[in-house]
Enzyme design. Structure first.
Site, PDB file in Angstrom:
ATOM      1  N   LYS A   1     -46.998  57.875  -9.456  1.00  0.00           N
ATOM      2  CA  LYS A   1     -48.082  58.825  -9.718  1.00  0.00           C
ATOM      3  C   LYS A   1     -49.305  58.133 -10.326  1.00  0.00           C
ATOM      4  O   LYS A   1     -50.425  58.331  -9.880  1.00  0.00           O
ATOM      5  CB  LYS A   1     -47.623  59.937 -10.684  1.00  0.00           C
ATOM      6  CG  LYS A   1     -46.426  60.724 -10.227  1.00  0.00           C
ATOM      7  CD  LYS A   1     -46.100  61.859 -11.193  1.00  0.00           C
ATOM      8  CE  LYS A   1     -45.721  61.421 -12.591  1.00  0.00           C
ATOM      9  NZ  LYS A   1     -44.411  60.734 -12.696  1.00  0.00           N
TER      10      LYS A   1
ATOM     11  N   ARG B   1     -45.232  69.505 -17.219  1.00  0.00           N
ATOM     12  CA  ARG B   1     -43.911  68.882 -17.136  1.00  0.00           C
ATOM     13  C   ARG B   1     -42.791  69.914 -17.215  1.00  0.00           C
ATOM     14  O   ARG B   1     -41.624  69.565 -17.114  1.00  0.00           O
ATOM     15  CB  ARG B   1     -43.731  68.009 -18.350  1.00  0.00           C
ATOM     16  CG  ARG B   1     -43.852  66.522 -18.396  1.00  0.00           C
ATOM     17  CD  ARG B   1     -43.516  65.641 -17.333  1.00  0.00           C
ATOM     18  NE  ARG B   1     -43.035  64.358 -17.798  1.00  0.00           N
ATOM     19  CZ  ARG B   1     -43.777  63.266 -17.940  1.00  0.00           C
ATOM     20  NH1 ARG B   1     -45.046  63.282 -17.646  1.00  0.00           N
ATOM     21  NH2 ARG B   1     -43.232  62.137 -18.331  1.00  0.00           N
TER      22      ARG B   1
ATOM     23  N   ARG C   1     -41.030  47.668 -14.067  1.00  0.00           N
ATOM     24  CA  ARG C   1     -42.458  47.935 -14.254  1.00  0.00           C
ATOM     25  C   ARG C   1     -43.011  47.187 -15.466  1.00  0.00           C
ATOM     26  O   ARG C   1     -42.398  47.179 -16.526  1.00  0.00           O
ATOM     27  CB  ARG C   1     -42.659  49.444 -14.446  1.00  0.00           C
ATOM     28  CG  ARG C   1     -44.088  49.833 -14.767  1.00  0.00           C
ATOM     29  CD  ARG C   1     -44.343  51.271 -14.481  1.00  0.00           C
ATOM     30  NE  ARG C   1     -43.694  52.174 -15.418  1.00  0.00           N
ATOM     31  CZ  ARG C   1     -43.792  53.507 -15.325  1.00  0.00           C
ATOM     32  NH1 ARG C   1     -44.468  54.068 -14.349  1.00  0.00           N
ATOM     33  NH2 ARG C   1     -43.183  54.266 -16.205  1.00  0.00           N
TER      34      ARG C   1
ATOM     35  N   ARG D   1     -43.151  49.066 -21.226  1.00  0.00           N
ATOM     36  CA  ARG D   1     -43.134  50.280 -22.040  1.00  0.00           C
ATOM     37  C   ARG D   1     -41.748  50.442 -22.665  1.00  0.00           C
ATOM     38  O   ARG D   1     -40.747  50.212 -21.996  1.00  0.00           O
ATOM     39  CB  ARG D   1     -43.438  51.499 -21.155  1.00  0.00           C
ATOM     40  CG  ARG D   1     -44.894  51.647 -20.824  1.00  0.00           C
ATOM     41  CD  ARG D   1     -45.139  52.688 -19.779  1.00  0.00           C
ATOM     42  NE  ARG D   1     -44.399  53.934 -19.964  1.00  0.00           N
ATOM     43  CZ  ARG D   1     -44.599  55.026 -19.238  1.00  0.00           C
ATOM     44  NH1 ARG D   1     -45.521  55.025 -18.292  1.00  0.00           N
ATOM     45  NH2 ARG D   1     -43.894  56.117 -19.443  1.00  0.00           N
TER      46      ARG D   1
ATOM     47  N   ARG E   1     -34.693  59.937 -19.058  1.00  0.00           N
ATOM     48  CA  ARG E   1     -35.970  60.473 -18.550  1.00  0.00           C
ATOM     49  C   ARG E   1     -35.770  61.109 -17.175  1.00  0.00           C
ATOM     50  O   ARG E   1     -36.388  62.131 -16.863  1.00  0.00           O
ATOM     51  CB  ARG E   1     -37.031  59.367 -18.469  1.00  0.00           C
ATOM     52  CG  ARG E   1     -37.570  58.995 -19.830  1.00  0.00           C
ATOM     53  CD  ARG E   1     -38.337  57.708 -19.776  1.00  0.00           C
ATOM     54  NE  ARG E   1     -39.585  57.827 -19.044  1.00  0.00           N
ATOM     55  CZ  ARG E   1     -40.179  56.808 -18.425  1.00  0.00           C
ATOM     56  NH1 ARG E   1     -39.620  55.609 -18.428  1.00  0.00           N
ATOM     57  NH2 ARG E   1     -41.302  56.998 -17.799  1.00  0.00           N
TER      58      ARG E   1
HETATM   59  P1  AMP Z   1     -45.306  59.365 -18.610  1.00  0.00           P
HETATM   60  O1  AMP Z   1     -46.179  58.186 -18.830  1.00  0.00           O
HETATM   61  O2  AMP Z   1     -45.977  60.482 -17.879  1.00  0.00           O
HETATM   62  O3  AMP Z   1     -43.963  58.995 -18.033  1.00  0.00           O
HETATM   63  O4  AMP Z   1     -44.987  59.959 -20.068  1.00  0.00           O
HETATM   64  C1  AMP Z   1     -44.332  59.184 -21.070  1.00  0.00           C
HETATM   65  C2  AMP Z   1     -43.712  60.103 -22.105  1.00  0.00           C
HETATM   66  O5  AMP Z   1     -44.739  60.882 -22.737  1.00  0.00           O
HETATM   67  C3  AMP Z   1     -42.744  61.145 -21.557  1.00  0.00           C
HETATM   68  O6  AMP Z   1     -41.434  60.619 -21.391  1.00  0.00           O
HETATM   69  C4  AMP Z   1     -42.808  62.210 -22.641  1.00  0.00           C
HETATM   70  O7  AMP Z   1     -42.108  61.812 -23.801  1.00  0.00           O
HETATM   71  C5  AMP Z   1     -44.284  62.198 -22.986  1.00  0.00           C
HETATM   72  N1  AMP Z   1     -45.059  63.141 -22.124  1.00  0.00           N
HETATM   73  C6  AMP Z   1     -46.026  62.828 -21.235  1.00  0.00           C
HETATM   74  N2  AMP Z   1     -46.539  63.928 -20.665  1.00  0.00           N
HETATM   75  C7  AMP Z   1     -45.878  64.969 -21.211  1.00  0.00           C
HETATM   76  C8  AMP Z   1     -45.936  66.383 -21.031  1.00  0.00           C
HETATM   77  N3  AMP Z   1     -46.784  66.943 -20.162  1.00  0.00           N
HETATM   78  N4  AMP Z   1     -45.088  67.141 -21.772  1.00  0.00           N
HETATM   79  C9  AMP Z   1     -44.237  66.608 -22.660  1.00  0.00           C
HETATM   80  N5  AMP Z   1     -44.119  65.290 -22.875  1.00  0.00           N
HETATM   81  C10 AMP Z   1     -44.940  64.468 -22.159  1.00  0.00           C
END
Ligand code: AMP
Length: 217
Positions: free
Chosen positions: A18, A91, A130, A163, A174
Site C-alpha cells: 500500500k 482499519r 522490508r 521497523r 498484525r
Molecule cells: P502501518 O504502517 O499502517 O502498518 O501501521 C503501523 C501500526 O500503526 C499498526 O500496526 C497499528 O499499531 C498502528 N496504526 C496505523 N494505522 C492505524 C489505524 N488506522 N488504527 C489503529 N492503529 C493504526
C-alpha cells in the site's frame, strides 16, 4: 470511475504494498498522502503525548485505540483538497463509519477503495524482508528490491532500518489483527460499490498500472 479528483483508500494487509503504491501515485499526480502508520511513527519518534500513548500498541502489532486515531485524522481532514490517498486508515468498522460521517460533514466522498491482495506466505516474507532508508524514506525488500548503492538524497548508500513491528514476532499478530478487524471493511465498501481488487502479486510497476486503470487516470 469518472474523471475528477481521486479520493482513495488503500485497503490490504500489512506488507501488501500500500505504502509503495501510494508513494508512486504521489510521484505522478499531485495528491495528499495520509498514512496513519507514518504519522504515528513520527509521533513516537517525537515522543508527543499521542506517540507515547501509541507506542506499546504499535510494537505489539495491535491497533491504536480509535479515539486517538480519529483525533489525529480530524485535524488532517480540514486541510484536504484535490486528490487524496488514505493508507492504513480506516482499519476497522468503527473508524470506517466515523470517516464516512466526517467526510459527509466536509462535503467530500471516497471515489475508490483499492484492495491490494497478496497470499499470506508472501505477506510474511515481504514484511520480514522490508527495510526503509533513514535518509530518503524509500522502502526496499532485501530480496526482491534491494536498495541501490547510492541513496536518492545523499552521496552514500541508503542507511537501512527495520521497523520494530516488522520483526517476525509481531508480524503474525498484525496479520491476525488484519483478518479479524480490517478485512470486514471489504464487505462494507463493496456495499457502497467502491471496492476494487488489485492483484498485489505482480511487479511493482504492473500493480501501479492496474491502479491507474482502476482510477481511470
Ligand atoms: P502501518 O504502517 O499502517 O502498518 O501501521 C503501523 C501500526 O500503526 C499498526 O500496526 C497499528 O499499531 C498502528 N496504526 C496505523 N494505522 C492505524 C489505524 N488506522 N488504527 C489503529 N492503529 C493504526
Amino acid at each position: 470511475m469518472s474523471q475528477g479528483p481521486f479520493h482513495v483508500i488503500f485497503l490490504g494487509a500489512p506488507g501488501a504494498g500500500k505504502g509503495t503504491q501510494a508513494k508512486l501515485l504521489v510521484e505522478h499526480y499531485q495528491a495528499t498522502h495520509l498514512s496513519t502508520g507514518d504519522l504515528l511513527r513520527e509521533a513516537v519518534k517525537a515522543q508527543t503525548p499521542l506517540g507515547i500513548e501509541s507506542q506499546a500498541f504499535m510494537s505489539r502489532g495491535d491497533l491504536v485505540p480509535d479515539r486517538l486515531i480519529l483525533g489525529m485524522i480530524k485535524d488532517k481532514l480540514q486541510t484536504l483538497s484535490g486528490n487524496w490517498i488514505f493508507d492504513g486508515f480506516p482499519r476497522n468498522l468503527h473508524q470506517a463509519k466515523a470517516f464516512d460521517e466526517l467526510l459527509q460533514e466536509l462535503g467530500q466522498s471516497v471515489t475508490a477503495v483499492l484492495n491490494v491482495e497478496l497470499p499470506l506466505e508472501l505477506l510474511v516474507e515481504r514484511l520480514t524482508q522490508r527495510r526503509t532508508c533513514k535518509t530518503c524514506g524509500q522502502i526496499f525488500n532485501l530480496k526482491l528490491n534491494p536498495p541501490p548503492l547510492q541513496c536518492r538524497e545523499s552521496s552514500s548508500p541508503c542507511e537501512l532500518y527495520q521497523r520494530d513491528d516488522d520483526r517476525v514476532e509481531a508480524v503474525s499478530h498484525r496479520l491476525d489483527v488484519y483478518t479479524s478487524q480490517t478485512e470486514p471493511l471489504k464487505a462494507f465498501y463493496q456495499h457502497q460499490n467502491l471496492l476494487v481488487d488489485i492483484q498485489g502479486d505482480q511487479p511493482t510497476d504492473e500493480v501501479y498500472q492496474s491502479i491507474c486503470k482502476a482510477l481511470n487516470i
